[in-house]
Design a protein around this motif. Structure first.
Motif, PDB file in Angstrom:
ATOM      1  N   LEU A  83      -6.061  -8.326   7.474  1.00 36.70           N
ATOM      2  CA  LEU A  83      -5.408  -8.791   6.248  1.00 36.70           C
ATOM      3  C   LEU A  83      -4.637  -7.668   5.566  1.00 36.70           C
ATOM      4  O   LEU A  83      -3.583  -7.904   4.963  1.00 36.70           O
ATOM      5  CB  LEU A  83      -6.445  -9.356   5.279  1.00 36.70           C
ATOM      6  CG  LEU A  83      -7.223 -10.593   5.756  1.00 36.70           C
ATOM      7  CD1 LEU A  83      -8.327 -10.943   4.765  1.00 36.70           C
ATOM      8  CD2 LEU A  83      -6.274 -11.772   5.923  1.00 36.70           C
ATOM      9  N   ARG A  84      -5.140  -6.452   5.697  1.00 41.93           N
ATOM     10  CA  ARG A  84      -4.505  -5.329   5.002  1.00 41.93           C
ATOM     11  C   ARG A  84      -3.283  -4.804   5.750  1.00 41.93           C
ATOM     12  O   ARG A  84      -2.236  -4.569   5.139  1.00 41.93           O
ATOM     13  CB  ARG A  84      -5.527  -4.216   4.822  1.00 41.93           C
ATOM     14  CG  ARG A  84      -4.974  -2.972   4.127  1.00 41.93           C
ATOM     15  CD  ARG A  84      -6.048  -1.907   3.981  1.00 41.93           C
ATOM     16  NE  ARG A  84      -5.521  -0.697   3.363  1.00 41.93           N
ATOM     17  CZ  ARG A  84      -6.218   0.422   3.181  1.00 41.93           C
ATOM     18  NH1 ARG A  84      -7.495   0.459   3.566  1.00 41.93           N
ATOM     19  NH2 ARG A  84      -5.676   1.469   2.615  1.00 41.93           N
ATOM     20  N   PRO A  87      -0.159  -8.295   7.105  1.00 43.61           N
ATOM     21  CA  PRO A  87      -0.050  -9.423   6.170  1.00 43.61           C
ATOM     22  C   PRO A  87       0.908 -10.513   6.651  1.00 43.61           C
ATOM     23  O   PRO A  87       0.694 -11.685   6.372  1.00 43.61           O
ATOM     24  CB  PRO A  87       0.448  -8.769   4.872  1.00 43.61           C
ATOM     25  CG  PRO A  87       1.144  -7.526   5.318  1.00 43.61           C
ATOM     26  CD  PRO A  87       0.415  -7.051   6.536  1.00 43.61           C
ATOM     27  N   CYS A  90      -0.715 -12.858   9.137  1.00 47.78           N
ATOM     28  CA  CYS A  90      -1.718 -13.638   8.402  1.00 47.78           C
ATOM     29  C   CYS A  90      -1.044 -14.740   7.583  1.00 47.78           C
ATOM     30  O   CYS A  90      -1.556 -15.862   7.496  1.00 47.78           O
ATOM     31  CB  CYS A  90      -2.538 -12.722   7.499  1.00 47.78           C
ATOM     32  SG  CYS A  90      -3.648 -11.610   8.385  1.00 47.78           S
TER      33      CYS A  90
END
Length: 294
Positions: A83-84, A87, A90
């Protein structure tokens, strides 16, 4: 002693060489028609035990692969790291889930109903404005034709004046593909179409809806400008292309899907033209190298 022992050895070697080689077996002597002359080796039939061992080995290999699966090594920090550090993928994954829900719950458009177009909905007010002012529609159509002329002039300029044919090749690829796809699936003219004799194609003649050649050609020209670091001109073309998209939606001259695919087509065929040029350069260098060797 040495001379006595050497003679028989030499004779035995001569005897071995003089003996004719044993006849090779033919297909008739081999099971399943195997041919040793061609290098084929007869394969013995597997016994039930061998078949069972192979199947068990395959099952063990599959279990081993599943046991070493990549996702089994994930930890909580790895998931949070996705997620970091990623992005965009995602966001795409979330959008896939969202549109899956939309697709499975959306009602289909009836056969006799007009198509639903979100771009038409967003430009309803502008459409009513142009419908009430035909003169303004004609002026905007004329400006759009001027912009198409600018695209064409730049694309031909890069080839005829600067000697860089990539944009011209991309435009040829793009318009050929547009003709094939536009003829293969001929979309109905949208309701409320605001035509004008000053619009391109000039004379209010018929045209293929899918996909937008206006947008694709503008993208091809803009990409070349960015490669040549003509940033001001490229940004000007991008801004005019956005205005062109809004006008085409407002006049119902194209569906939204036509314009979106036009952007993708411009990028795609510019890339293909670049690969075509690289292939020709590589082939030319190969021919030159061969001529030098000869």
């Amino acid at each position: 002693m040495n001379g006595a022992t050497a003679t028989p050895r030499l004779r035995s070697a001569r005897d071995r060489k003089s003996k004719p080689p044993p006849p090779r077996p033919t297909n008739a002597h081999l099971p399943n028609g195997a041919n040793l002359l061609n290098g084929a080796v007869p394969r013995p039939r597997d016994s039930p035990d061998m078949t069972q061992k192979r199947s068990s080995s395959t099952a063990n290999d599959i279990c081993c692969r599943l046991g070493n699966a990549h996702f089994l090594k994930w930890r909580a920090r790895d998931v949070l790291g996705v997620l970091r550090y990623h992005p965009v993928p995602c966001a795409f994954a979330a959008s896939v889930l969202f549109f899956m829900a939309v697709e499975y719950t959306l009602r289909m458009i009836p056969p006799m109903a007009p198509p639903f177009d979100l771009g038409f909905v967003a430009t309803t007010t502008l459409h009513q404005l142009l419908a009430a002012r035909p003169a303004l529609n004609t002026i905007l159509a004329g400006l759009n034709t001027v912009f198409v002329g600018m695209q064409t002039t730049y694309i031909l300029w890069t080839w005829l004046i600067e000697g860089r044919p990539r944009s011209t090749i991309a435009a040829l690829f793009m318009f050929t593909s547009r003709g094939i796809l536009g003829y293969a699936t001929q979309l109905p003219l949208p309701e409320g179409f605001l035509g004008s004799g000053a619009d391109f194609p000039v004379g209010n003649v018929s045209f293929f809806l899918f996909y937008s050649g206006h947008v694709a050609a503008s993208v091809i020209a803009s990409l070349d400008m960015k490669r040549m670091q003509r940033w001001e001109l490229a940004y000007t073309f991008d801004a005019l292309n956005v205005l062109q998209v809004i006008r085409l939606l407002t006049t119902r001259g194209h569906y939204t899907i036509d314009l979106a695919v036009g952007v993708g087509a411009g990028i795609l065929f510019d890339s293909l033209a670049g690969k075509y040029e690289d292939g020709k350069k590589t082939a030319g260098n190969y021919v030159k190298a061969q001529n030098m060797v000869i």
